[in-house]
Design a protein around this motif. Structure first.
Motif, PDB file in Angstrom:
ATOM      1  N   ALA A 188      43.010  36.919  41.622  1.00  0.00           N
ATOM      2  CA  ALA A 188      42.284  37.881  40.800  1.00  0.00           C
ATOM      3  C   ALA A 188      41.770  39.051  41.629  1.00  0.00           C
ATOM      4  O   ALA A 188      41.739  40.191  41.161  1.00  0.00           O
ATOM      5  N   SER A 189      41.385  38.781  42.867  1.00  0.00           N
ATOM      6  CA  SER A 189      40.856  39.861  43.711  1.00  0.00           C
ATOM      7  C   SER A 189      41.966  40.712  44.307  1.00  0.00           C
ATOM      8  O   SER A 189      41.745  41.873  44.660  1.00  0.00           O
ATOM      9  N   GLY A 193      34.457  32.400  35.849  1.00  0.00           N
ATOM     10  CA  GLY A 193      34.270  33.774  35.388  1.00  0.00           C
ATOM     11  C   GLY A 193      34.164  34.780  36.518  1.00  0.00           C
ATOM     12  O   GLY A 193      34.908  35.778  36.562  1.00  0.00           O
ATOM     13  N   LEU A 219      37.578  35.082  38.261  1.00  0.00           N
ATOM     14  CA  LEU A 219      38.622  35.759  37.494  1.00  0.00           C
ATOM     15  C   LEU A 219      38.291  37.223  37.231  1.00  0.00           C
ATOM     16  O   LEU A 219      39.185  38.018  36.912  1.00  0.00           O
ATOM     17  N   ASN A 220      37.023  37.581  37.344  1.00  0.00           N
ATOM     18  CA  ASN A 220      36.593  38.959  37.087  1.00  0.00           C
ATOM     19  C   ASN A 220      35.776  39.487  38.267  1.00  0.00           C
ATOM     20  O   ASN A 220      34.560  39.685  38.168  1.00  0.00           O
ATOM     21  N   GLU A 264      33.924  41.712  40.917  1.00  0.00           N
ATOM     22  CA  GLU A 264      33.307  43.030  40.748  1.00  0.00           C
ATOM     23  C   GLU A 264      34.101  44.110  41.461  1.00  0.00           C
ATOM     24  O   GLU A 264      34.175  45.242  41.014  1.00  0.00           O
ATOM     25  N   THR A 310      49.857  38.734  36.270  1.00  0.00           N
ATOM     26  CA  THR A 310      48.947  39.478  35.397  1.00  0.00           C
ATOM     27  C   THR A 310      48.736  38.741  34.078  1.00  0.00           C
ATOM     28  O   THR A 310      47.619  38.663  33.558  1.00  0.00           O
ATOM     29  N   LEU A 320      46.410  35.611  34.614  1.00  0.00           N
ATOM     30  CA  LEU A 320      44.999  35.936  34.747  1.00  0.00           C
ATOM     31  C   LEU A 320      44.401  36.330  33.403  1.00  0.00           C
ATOM     32  O   LEU A 320      43.276  35.941  33.068  1.00  0.00           O
ATOM     33  N   GLY A 321      45.166  37.078  32.600  1.00  0.00           N
ATOM     34  CA  GLY A 321      44.674  37.455  31.272  1.00  0.00           C
ATOM     35  C   GLY A 321      44.471  36.254  30.382  1.00  0.00           C
ATOM     36  O   GLY A 321      43.472  36.150  29.649  1.00  0.00           O
ATOM     37  N   ARG A 379      41.375  34.260  31.528  1.00  0.00           N
ATOM     38  CA  ARG A 379      40.129  34.933  31.151  1.00  0.00           C
ATOM     39  C   ARG A 379      39.828  34.701  29.673  1.00  0.00           C
ATOM     40  O   ARG A 379      38.676  34.496  29.281  1.00  0.00           O
ATOM     41  N   SER A 384      36.762  32.108  27.844  1.00  0.00           N
ATOM     42  CA  SER A 384      35.790  32.873  27.051  1.00  0.00           C
ATOM     43  C   SER A 384      35.672  32.349  25.627  1.00  0.00           C
ATOM     44  O   SER A 384      35.025  32.974  24.787  1.00  0.00           O
TER      45      SER A 384
END
Length: 882
Positions: A146-147, A560, A563-564, A566, A633, A636-637, A640, A644
């Motif tokens: 993710a990073s 979270g 996967l996301n 900053e 991609t 990861l989508g 996420r 959620s």
């Protein structure tokens, strides 16, 4: 009086032959122009049966409530990996969604985004815990991807996996299958092409879950042009063009197929057209050859051909004026007209030849032919017209419209045969006949029928009676799928979908006024042994959410941030990727030392491939990026979205998804799936009847198949009763004898019975296509029987030797060859039509030529007249050549 009128018409047309031909040419030209200018065909098969039937009204009500589910093209995409299938589906939607000139909408199924987010909530609690546990263990790897979602990041993740193997945290055997897939993709990149790749195996604990979810669907509602024989052709062409432009092929890891009602119908007509030109050419040549054998004169053949053509043009124009647009069945009027129109022409022309042998003067011979043939032709035309008109009151609109057009055509055919044909014969002036026209070699058979008529009658009727139990097994196969070739893509795809209860099209829909009532009925239907599952909008509310949501919330809290991130790493350059690839190769070498056998060999293979990739030109590494990064991609989508997930209620369901199950005014849909997925008629009938016993307002493919079959069967029974009644009344008014009426109808009924019995013996079921053979059997059957009865009433003996038998035989042969040629079609429905047409004509011919003369016996003596033995009267209808 009728004979006098026909005689005067024929004589007048002979005297004014040029004027008659000129008028006919003008009329044919105007009719042809009108037919071309107003030609229209409605290929909407849903319009073939009357709209006011109860099951049709239920079907219309459901379609009105959920129009988005009607008339779709379903694109079925199978990928080498789930990511390949999903990527192909998304790219196809993006390419086509703005083509409003071809489509009303192009979309992924409404439930797909919903399940991408909430899919885990529908799994058992144990499966949810196991999946979250595996994702938790993979947190460092996911954080790395993710990073840094790049080729460098992927190679760094490979290094992290290798470090875990070196430390003994991860068994090499568990990861080796993933390494093998990675090596396949790298080797593909080294060879300059993209090999589909999936991350699922790595993040599923080494299971084979990458085999799951490799099929995706795209729903397309095309704009249809029902004036075209293939109304969805433009839309399907646009889809196929997009598939080609996007390279969605097996070579790129995906297989795209089209199915649904629109491709099924369009490809069906494509199959019908296959080989049509060659088949038609050979058929025309064969018909011309048979006409030559019958008429022995090119001038006569041209006269019959021109007369038939003019009659066909007039009938087409009249038919279009009456019905506006032809349908898929009424377009067969041309087949019926040619068959019976040619019969009328042959009857008149053979009678002319017979008269010309005794009378050298042309016009006298033509007029005499009109005197002798006119009355039986008129009666045959009237009876055939009455038979075709009998379909008018039925609910089967396809055949009802065919009946009115074909009935009008019979009137036109008779008019042409006593006007234009005599005029053409006068102008063409065929040569005189030097030999008798009849079949002298059949004299022994004539004698046999005379001496042993009761044996012939008994044997024929006995065969019919012995075979009568077979009538219980006459099959009516009204499953439209069985009319298509299983080799056609749309059919093969549909048969494939039928193997899965989630995708089978053989589902039943029920419309209820509210969701509460729909759920109550669904629960009741689910208890039926024929039902595998039921579904309503409530089915999209996951069970046991209270136990599953806390687990997913914990996963969201942990994963979270990973996967996301900053702040991600800056995009690497090619040199950065090379460094990461080399580092991964070194780690893989160390990992291989921790295992043995195939696992170690696979790891060393990947390490060697990595070194080759690092040393390869930049184009190879770009191919590797194309293989690894799109599924990365996508992964990861999806993760996420998965973590959620929140509480799901009726109020939180997506509006588009809810609209597929509940209308704005509150009507709710129930979807019922069969337990037995077989597509056999018996299974569909059991499933349909079981559901209808609980939900009488049900509709859907199994119900429509059964109800339409019943409607068609009843339509033919109703038309058959009307036809027999009207023809019997007409014959009685003309013949004035009940016995003579029976002599006409009994052989016709016998031919029908024998035809049905033979269909059982050869395993030929009736279907929507071949059932139109029955009107043809009625039309030609009545005509043939009338010819023989009228000849017999005129005192004619030795019928098999007569010119009448010659005319009937070649008329049947011409029609059998023309229609029987359909038997060779690659389209199963068309082929079965040709087979049944040929069979019915053979039975009709046998009944007319052999059974009917035996049934009639010696002709009656006319009042005040003696008929010498072996001698025929030359008046009334076609007579013997002797």
């Amino acid at each position: 009086m009728l004979t006098t009128i026909v005689t005067r018409i024929v004589a007048a047309c002979c005297r004014h032959a040029k004027l008659v031909v000129l008028i006919a040419a003008i009329a044919a030209s105007l009719a042809g122009y009108y037919a071309v200018a107003h030609f229209a065909i409605n290929t909407d098969s849903s319009k073939l049966i009357a709209d006011d039937l109860p099951w049709r009204q239920r079907q219309a009500a459901f379609t009105k409530a959920f129009p988005q589910n009607d008339g779709l093209i379903l694109v079925v995409i199978d990928g080498a990996t789930p990511e390949a299938a999903q990527g192909a589906a998304v790219s196809l939607v993006d390419r086509l969604k703005d083509r409003h000139d071809r489509f009303d909408f192009v979309k992924l199924p409404d439930e797909e985004p919903f399940f991408n987010k909430n899919g885990l909530l529908f799994q058992p609690t144990e499966k949810v815990n196991a999946t979250v546990d595996q994702l938790t263990k993979s947190q460092p790897l996911l954080a790395q991807l993710a990073s840094d979602p790049s080729l460098r990041g992927f190679m760094t993740m490979i290094s992290l996996v290798s470090i875990g193997i070196e430390r003994g945290q991860t068994p090499l055997a568990d990861v080796a299958p993933f390494f093998g897939k990675t090596a396949d993709a790298v080797e593909g990149a080294l060879n300059g092409h993209v090999v589909p790749f999936s991350f699922r195996q790595l993040f599923s604990g080494g299971s084979d879950s990458e085999q799951v979810g490799r099929r995706r669907f795209v729903q397309i509602k095309p704009k249809l042009d029902f004036s075209n024989i293939q109304p969805g052709q433009a839309a399907t062409d646009a889809v196929e063009q997009a598939v080609e432009e996007l390279h969605l092929t097996r070579d790129h890891g995906v297989r795209v197929r089209l199915t649904g009602q629109i491709p099924l119908d369009d490809q069906e007509f494509g199959t019908v057209k296959e080989g049509f030109a060659l088949n038609s050419t050979l058929t025309v040549l064969a018909v011309i050859f048979i006409l030559w054998l019958a008429l022995k004169s090119g001038r006569l053949i041209i006269a019959v051909g021109l007369s038939t053509l003019v009659g066909l043009l007039l009938t087409a124009a009249a038919g279009l004026a009456v019905v506006g647009a032809l349908n898929l069945i009424s377009i067969a009027f041309a087949v019926l007209f040619i068959g019976i129109g040619v019969d009328f022409g042959i009857q008149f022309s053979v009678r002319y030849r017979d008269e010309r042998y005794a009378e050298p003067r042309l016009i006298t011979a033509v007029t005499s032919a009109g005197v002798k043939a006119g009355r039986p032709l008129l009666l045959a035309a009237a009876a055939t017209t009455a038979g075709f008109y009998s379909f008018l009151p039925t609910d089967y609109k396809g055949v009802s419209e065919l009946g009115i057009i074909a009935g009008d055509g019979m009137i036109i055919a008779f008019g042409i045969s006593i006007t234009l044909l005599p005029a053409l014969l006068t102008l063409f002036h065929p040569p005189s006949e030097t030999k008798e026209v009849g079949y002298r070699f059949l004299a022994p058979l004539d004698e046999f029928l005379t001496r042993h008529r009761w044996w012939v009658i008994g044997l024929t009727v006995g065969l019919a009676i012995v075979g009568s139990p077979l009538l219980r097994d006459v099959k009516f196969d009204f499953n439209p799928l069985n009319l298509n070739s299983p080799k056609v893509e749309s059919v093969a795809t549909l048969l494939d979908l039928m193997k899965d209860p989630a995708t089978t099209p053989n589902k039943i829909d029920v419309l209820e006024p509210s969701l509460d009532r729909a759920q109550a009925l669904a629960d009741k239907l689910a208890k039926l042994p024929e039902v595998g599952a039921t579904q309503t909008l409530n089915s999209f509310i996951p069970p046991d959410q209270d136990a599953k949501l806390p687990v997913l919330q914990d996963a969201a809290d942990l994963l979270g941030p990973s996967l996301n991130p900053e702040e991600g790493k800056p995009a690497p350059g090619d040199d950065d990727d090379v460094v990461a690839i080399k580092a991964a190769a070194v780690r893989l070498d160390h990992s291989a030392e921790k295992g043995a056998g195939d696992a170690a060999q696979t790891t060393r293979r990947l390490a060697e491939d990595m070194r080759k990739l690092a040393a390869a030109p930049p184009e190879a590494r770009q191919a590797a990026r194309d293989a690894f990064l799109p599924p990365l991609t996508m992964l990861l989508g999806q993760l996420r979205a998965l973590v959620s997930a929140g509480p799901v209620t009726l109020d939180t369901l997506p509006k588009d998804l809810a609209r597929d199950w509940v209308t704005p005014d509150g009507q709710a849909r129930i979807e019922v799936t069969p337990r037995n997925l077989s597509n056999t008629n018996d299974n569909l009938a059991r499933f349909s009847d079981a559901v209808l016993s609980v939900a009488p307002n049900a509709t859907g493919q199994p119900v429509v198949i059964q109800e339409s079959g019943r409607s068609v069967i009843w339509a033919f029974i109703e038309a058959g009763l009307w036809a027999l009644g009207s023809i019997a009344l007409l014959l009685y008014l003309v013949l004035r004898r009940v016995v003579d009426v029976l002599l006409t109808l009994v052989p016709l009924l016998l031919a029908g019975v024998l035809t049905m019995e033979i269909t059982v013996l050869i395993g030929l079921p009736l279907n929507f296509a071949n059932i139109i053979a029955l009107p043809l059997l009625l039309g030609l059957g009545v005509a043939f029987k009338i010819y023989f009865v009228m000849a017999w009433r005129a005192g004619q003996t030795h019928l098999l030797q007569s010119s009448l038998t010659r005319a009937v035989f070649f008329s049947a042969m011409t029609t059998a060859v023309a229609f029987g040629s359909l038997w060779s079609s690659k389209h199963p429905g068309t082929s079965s039509m040709g087979e049944l047409l040929a069979l019915s004509l053979a039975c009709t011919l046998v009944a007319a030529v052999f059974f009917q003369p035996a049934l009639m016996g010696p002709p009656r003596k006319k009042e005040g007249e003696q008929v010498p033995e072996g001698e025929s009267l030359r008046e009334g209808v076609p007579v013997a050549a002797e």
